[in-house]
Design a protein around this motif. Structure first.
Motif, PDB file in Angstrom:
ATOM      1  N   GLY A 147      -4.606  11.759  -7.005  1.00 19.31           N
ATOM      2  CA  GLY A 147      -4.178  12.357  -5.650  1.00 19.31           C
ATOM      3  C   GLY A 147      -5.420  11.741  -4.516  1.00 19.31           C
TER       4      GLY A 147
ATOM      5  N   ARG B 100      -1.270  12.820   2.197  1.00 19.13           N
ATOM      6  CA  ARG B 100       0.174  12.368   2.167  1.00 19.13           C
ATOM      7  C   ARG B 100       0.436  11.173   3.202  1.00 19.13           C
ATOM      8  NH1 ARG B 100       1.686  13.924  -3.272  1.00 19.13           N
ATOM      9  NH2 ARG B 100       1.709  16.246  -3.493  1.00 19.13           N
TER      10      ARG B 100
ATOM     11  N   SER C 273      -2.221   8.541  -1.966  1.00 16.70           N
ATOM     12  CA  SER C 273      -1.665   9.458  -1.171  1.00 16.70           C
ATOM     13  C   SER C 273       0.004   9.139  -1.006  1.00 16.70           C
ATOM     14  CB  SER C 273      -2.045   9.149   0.468  1.00 16.70           C
ATOM     15  OG  SER C 273      -1.465   7.756   0.866  1.00 16.70           O
ATOM     16  N   GLY C 274       0.194   8.194  -1.996  1.00 16.87           N
ATOM     17  CA  GLY C 274       1.922   7.779  -1.948  1.00 16.87           C
ATOM     18  C   GLY C 274       2.137   6.642  -1.420  1.00 16.87           C
TER      19      GLY C 274
ATOM     20  N   ALA D  32       4.308   3.181   3.548  1.00 18.06           N
ATOM     21  CA  ALA D  32       4.922   4.032   2.768  1.00 18.06           C
ATOM     22  C   ALA D  32       5.973   3.428   2.100  1.00 18.06           C
ATOM     23  CB  ALA D  32       5.438   5.180   3.753  1.00 18.06           C
TER      24      ALA D  32
END
Length: 273
Positions: A142, A151, A232-233, A254
């Motif tokens: 992460g 995130r 962070s995704g 994202a």
């Protein structure tokens, strides 16, 4: 971003600790030691692609610290540091990402340090002293700023996306990049140009940008920030779905926004001048 061969946790911990300390030391030097009459020490690809004496001093500080703590590692730095190593670890260093911002006294600049194993970043640290923030990531663990886990923002519809970008220093490239922005701007919420690729990538990780793209980056510009965004995704990569981030094109967004952004940039030819 593809996954690197796994490294022992103890090694990752050591590399992270070293990167954090090096970035903290360099950030303090740059924040507290900036001369009032700071000027351009040299230029690189064009008269507006500048190097200051503080870029050189910060890289010297970082490389000296790394040589002391990890003497067998390889180094790749923006201001000329390049050494071969025997450990399998390579440090990729940008002592000031956002040099023009730093030269003008603007706050959006950062120290970017990544540690790679077999060509893939396993540790990334981006210190932004004027923000009072240091972003970090270890592959598979992460991304964080302080104790806060980062995130990326959930994907908006394309027309509501806030997109960051940057421009090169060569006239022909800047003209081509302006044409891409001209076409893209009416299709999204807005476009931001902050002046530091490392910070832009961390802003994707923080949810301050929905997406980011840029052509013409060097490894030291994106090595740490792309890992932080990935952890962070966000999805990170290059021109085609199978491509990694590179000088041809670097994209971060994202899932759900990344795909249409990548496709639109392909249509617009954002990957070439």
């Amino acid at each position: 971003m593809t996954d690197a061969p796994d490294a022992p946790d103890a090694l990752k911990d050591e590399l992270l600790a070293v990167a954090l300390e090096a970035a903290d030391r360099a950030g303090a030097l740059l924040r507290d030691g900036r001369p009032a009459d700071l000027g351009v020490a040299a230029t690189k690809t064009s008269p507006i692609d500048v190097v200051t004496e503080m870029d050189i001093a910060a890289e010297k500080l970082i490389t000296g610290f790394l040589a002391e703590r990890r003497p067998h590692d390889a180094l790749l730095g923006e201001e000329g540091a390049s050494t071969e190593g025997t450990s399998g670890v390579r440090w990729v260093i940008d002592p000031i990402d956002g040099t023009v911002n730093y030269l003008y006294g603007l706050p959006s600049w950062a120290v970017s340090i990544a540690a790679e194993i077999d060509g893939e970043a396993v540790v990334g640290v981006v210190a932004a002293p004027m923000r009072g923030e240091t972003y970090r990531a270890v592959r598979g663990r992460g991304a964080f700023e302080g104790e806060r886990r980062l995130r990326c923002r959930p994907a908006p519809v394309f027309s509501q996306a806030l997109i960051g970008t940057g421009f090169g220093y060569l006239t022909a490239r800047r003209a081509a990049q302006a044409e891409v922005v001209r076409a893209l701007l009416p299709e999204v919420r807005d476009i931001r140009r902050g002046g530091s690729a490392a910070i832009d990538l961390c802003d994707v990780a923080c949810g301050r940008l929905d997406g980011y793209y840029e052509r013409g980056l060097n490894p030291w510009d994106y090595a740490a920030g792309a890992l932080i965004a990935h952890e962070s995704g966000a999805l990170t990569g290059g021109r085609r779905p199978e491509d990694p981030a590179s000088g041809e094109l670097t994209i971060a967004a994202a899932p759900g926004l990344y795909e249409p952004l990548q496709a639109r940039l392909e249509e617009l030819g954002a990957w070439h001048d």
